[in-house]
Design an enzyme around this catalytic site. Structure first.
Site, short mmCIF file in Angstrom:
data_model
loop_
_atom_site.label_atom_id
_atom_site.label_comp_id
_atom_site.label_asym_id
_atom_site.label_seq_id
_atom_site.Cartn_x
_atom_site.Cartn_y
_atom_site.Cartn_z
N HIS A 34 0.86 -1.18 0.00
CA HIS A 34 0.00 0.00 0.00
C HIS A 34 0.90 1.23 0.00
O HIS A 34 2.13 1.13 -0.07
CB HIS A 34 -0.95 -0.02 1.21
N HIS A 37 4.03 1.34 2.14
CA HIS A 37 5.21 0.67 1.57
C HIS A 37 5.81 1.53 0.45
O HIS A 37 7.03 1.61 0.31
CB HIS A 37 4.81 -0.69 0.99
N GLY A 147 8.48 1.06 8.67
CA GLY A 147 7.49 2.06 9.04
C GLY A 147 7.33 2.14 10.55
O GLY A 147 7.49 1.15 11.27
N ASP A 150 4.50 0.05 13.02
CA ASP A 150 4.93 -1.08 13.84
C ASP A 150 6.07 -0.58 14.74
O ASP A 150 7.23 -0.95 14.57
CB ASP A 150 5.39 -2.22 12.94
N VAL A 176 1.99 6.35 7.46
CA VAL A 176 1.21 6.93 6.35
C VAL A 176 -0.26 6.60 6.61
O VAL A 176 -0.60 5.47 6.95
CB VAL A 176 1.66 6.36 4.99
N SER A 186 -1.83 -3.57 5.49
CA SER A 186 -2.34 -4.59 4.57
C SER A 186 -3.60 -5.23 5.16
O SER A 186 -4.49 -5.68 4.44
CB SER A 186 -1.29 -5.68 4.33
O1 PAF Z 1 6.45 -5.45 9.01
C1 PAF Z 1 6.43 -6.45 8.28
O2 PAF Z 1 5.86 -6.46 7.18
C2 PAF Z 1 7.12 -7.73 8.76
O3 PAF Z 1 7.00 -7.89 10.13
C3 PAF Z 1 8.59 -7.82 8.31
C4 PAF Z 1 9.43 -6.72 8.92
C5 PAF Z 1 8.68 -7.75 6.80
C6 PAF Z 1 9.18 -9.17 8.77
O4 PAF Z 1 8.48 -10.24 8.23
#
Ligand code: PAF
Length: 282
Positions: A34, A37, A147, A150, A176, A186
């Site tokens: 999205h 990303h 991001g 998380d 974002v 997602s």
């Molecule tokens: O944030 C994510 O999409 C996942 O936790 C990551 C960092 C790609 C690890 O699988």
């Protein structure tokens, strides 16, 4: 843009780029990309010569009964977004190559993984740090972008990189949001129309706590009260956690100040959403 599926090919391409003096930048994801990303990829494009995006739905970070099987996957759609945002390579390894028979080595960050999502998702961060460590060993980037939605994941990855002397710069990027304030994820794809409306309680709760803090409220009990009132008024919402903690240690606080992180995890129907803010930041 190339799609690479094997570890050996990815390592060899990155190695060659590094030998040629190129800067390798990495955006690890689980796909179903999205705008959040895309913002990481655009920043990565500015910072490096070879921009690698990984798409791997990592089984070891999902607990029993979580959404590993139903996690949204759409490589065609991801390929378009990645190309538009300037990626050079999509690395999509197979789980059988990432975790072959006999695999038994994990990376575990101890204390930072205990509160917040670590409490409600035991084993989750062990899976995240293990896969991120492996991906960094494979892609060998100079920098990797994550991001701030998380937030705990970013803190845990920074700790791992520091503790294990990994030679990579970790870059945290702003959350974002959709036009109405919902943090992009997602998992938003799981929400029905009514749930999507309900999910706005996260940003409304965060805004209310920020406003109260700006107006001088420092009692965490009072700030938490505001958050709980807003979220519990929503028909589809149930709170997983509302934590006020120090932004670096993630230890809980009773009085808020400029270093206080408000982190929220709320289930909207069956979908677990997270969001956060540092109260003292603009
Ligand atoms: O944030 C994510 O999409 C996942 O936790 C990551 C960092 C790609 C690890 O699988």
């Amino acid at each position: 843009m190339r799609i690479i599926e094997t570890i050996a090919e990815m390592q060899s391409l990155s190695g060659a780029a590094r030998d040629a003096g190129e800067i390798v930048v990495f955006v690890p994801t689980m796909g179903y990309l999205h705008e959040g990303h895309a913002s990481l990829l655009r920043e990565g494009r500015k910072r490096g010569d070879l921009l690698v995006l990984s798409i791997f739905v990592n089984p070891t970070q999902f607990g029993a009964g979580e959404d590993f099987d139903s996690y949204p996957r759409d490589l065609e759609r991801d390929r378009q977004l990645a190309a538009d945002a300037g990626a050079d390579i999509i690395f999509t390894p197979r789980a059988s190559e990432m975790y072959p028979a006999g695999f038994q080595t994990y990376v575990d960050v101890e204390r930072l993984t205990l509160p917040l999502c670590g409490r409600s998702r035991p084993g989750h961060f062990r899976g995240v740090t293990t896969v991120v460590c492996k991906l960094i060993n494979i892609v060998m980037p100079h920098a990797a972008l994550f991001g701030k939605k998380d937030y705990q994941q970013l803190a845990v990855i920074r700790r791992m990189v520091n503790d294990l002397n990994m030679n990579v710069e970790i870059v945290g990027m702003p959350i974002v949001r959709e036009a109405d304030g919902l943090a992009m994820s997602s998992r938003n794809a799981y929400l029905s129309t009514e749930e999507r409306r309900s999910a706005l309680c996260l940003i409304r709760a965060i805004s209310a706590a920020r406003d109260a803090f700006r107006n001088g409220e420092r009692s965490v009990a009072a700030l938490r009260d505001r958050v709980l009132k807003i979220v519990s008024a929503e028909p589809f919402a149930s709170i997983d956690y509302t934590e006020f903690c120090h932004k670096d240690t993630l230890e809980g606080v009773a009085r808020a100040d400029d270093t206080t992180l408000l982190a929220l995890a709320v289930k909207i129907g069956k979908t677990r959403l997270i969001d956060n803010t540092i109260l003292g930041e603009e």
